[in-house]
Design a protein around this motif. Sequence first.
Motif, short mmCIF file in Angstrom:
data_model
loop_
_atom_site.label_atom_id
_atom_site.label_comp_id
_atom_site.label_asym_id
_atom_site.label_seq_id
_atom_site.Cartn_x
_atom_site.Cartn_y
_atom_site.Cartn_z
N GLY A 76 31.93 33.53 50.50
CA GLY A 76 31.79 34.91 50.90
C GLY A 76 33.01 35.50 51.20
O GLY A 76 33.33 36.57 50.77
N PHE A 77 34.05 34.57 51.70
CA PHE A 77 35.40 34.93 52.02
C PHE A 77 36.14 35.41 50.49
O PHE A 77 36.60 36.53 50.41
N VAL A 78 36.03 34.59 49.67
CA VAL A 78 36.82 35.17 48.18
C VAL A 78 36.06 36.40 47.73
O VAL A 78 36.81 36.98 47.24
N LEU A 79 34.70 36.66 47.78
CA LEU A 79 34.20 37.69 47.01
C LEU A 79 34.53 38.80 48.09
O LEU A 79 34.93 40.04 47.52
N MET A 80 34.74 38.66 49.26
CA MET A 80 35.02 39.87 50.26
C MET A 80 36.40 40.27 49.82
O MET A 80 36.92 41.44 50.11
N PHE A 81 37.25 39.24 49.95
CA PHE A 81 38.70 39.51 49.64
C PHE A 81 38.86 40.23 48.45
O PHE A 81 39.50 41.22 48.35
N ALA A 82 38.20 39.88 47.36
CA ALA A 82 38.25 40.55 45.98
C ALA A 82 37.77 42.03 46.17
O ALA A 82 38.53 42.73 45.59
N LEU A 83 36.85 42.07 46.67
CA LEU A 83 36.16 43.67 47.00
C LEU A 83 37.17 44.32 47.81
O LEU A 83 37.38 45.58 47.40
N SER A 84 37.82 43.94 48.88
CA SER A 84 38.74 44.59 49.52
C SER A 84 39.87 45.10 48.81
O SER A 84 40.49 46.15 48.86
N TRP A 85 40.34 44.06 47.96
CA TRP A 85 41.48 44.39 47.08
C TRP A 85 41.06 45.57 46.09
O TRP A 85 41.78 46.59 46.08
#
Length: 421
Positions: free
Chosen positions: A112-121
């Motif tokens: 979840g962290f990796v996916l949300m980090f990527a979506l935030s970028w």
Amino acid sequence: MSGSPSSAAKSGLRAGDLSELSPPIMSQWQIFVRFLRFGLLAWGGPVAQIAMIRRELVDEERWLSSGRFNRLLAVYQVLPGPEAHELCVHIGMLAGRRLGGIMAGLGFMLPGFVLMFALSWLYFKIDIGQSALGPIFLGVQVAVIALIVRAVHRIGEHVLLDRWLWSIGIASAVAAFLGASFWITLPAAGLAYALAKREQLVLAIVALLAAATLAYSVGPENGLLQSLSPGLAMEGAVAQQPSLLSIFLSGLKAGLLTFGGAYTVIPFLRDDAVGNGWMTDAQFLDGLALSGILPAPLIIFSTFVGYFGGGPFGAVAMTVGIFLPAFGFSLLLHDRLEKVVENRMLHSFLEGVAAGVVGLIAATTVELAVTLVQRLPSLPAGLLVFVVALAVLYLWKSKMNVVLAVLGAGFLGWLLFGVLR
């Protein structure tokens, strides 16, 4: 090993549970990979996540007994933090001591962290409002209001169990509308209910009056009445670049106050992020929407908020802060959690705080809805999207109903606010 008879006895296990408490011998890497799989499949919110963990580790693999699992779940439902993540940390400790708990918790939250980090970028790279995605995200924001309304109902059913708790919830909502700080509201809610449960009604009323007096003397913060006044709208707050420490502390504060589920973190993060000008309400709602379609605890939207506050490092600082209590309660109080929660005075205090948080979420929902209505191209179309999303959430009993509600609202937003506008 944490699963030894001596440690099990300290944890309050009944004798019948000891034979079933037998996690397999695993390396730290194996523990991480085992719980990483849970993280990759963590669709549908906490109920679905907990059911998945129970099915595989209790019913199928017999890491621990059903009775033990139920008691642990009851403990973590009282304490702040995402229950599914806390259960992973605790069960990881049964297989690999404290390091095993850390690896289990990291495995569960990492996807979840990796996916949300990527979506935030990606979100930062796209001007949503001026692109073809604008109407879609507007529809999604309407769905998020429906999500929070459903969450308030669901949480309220489990928290507002008597007239005192109802009164505390309503009073907390009113206080939030008037701009009272939750640092005053929530301790007062907990103290008043603890006293009321001991039938010290006069002292309970005095505590509430003292809190009201303190709130009045301190003055209002941003509330609904203030946000509707010209020049005081939260959306118009002057942007401030917070330090990484302040972002971390914001996450830590929110993580310590998430009573009753991940949705309870919303008013606290919004108070810092929107109130201090890191982001707008529209962007805040977008972060909530994105977290709703990811295989992760909803609380992972904090990564999105942290990214707005301080870029990539801010995202990490916020995530560490908000998940730290979820690790800490299990790692530091592993053998004492049940004894701590058995303290009836503390239990009553936490129940009162939880009722106050329900009131805060309800008030925040109204504030977010008022802000959103002002941006809708068509109020009737917005109401239609809201009703459809709410119907999906109430009528379709599936772990994927949140995903469908968000995606369906995005399609309706594209159609009603874009194509047919």
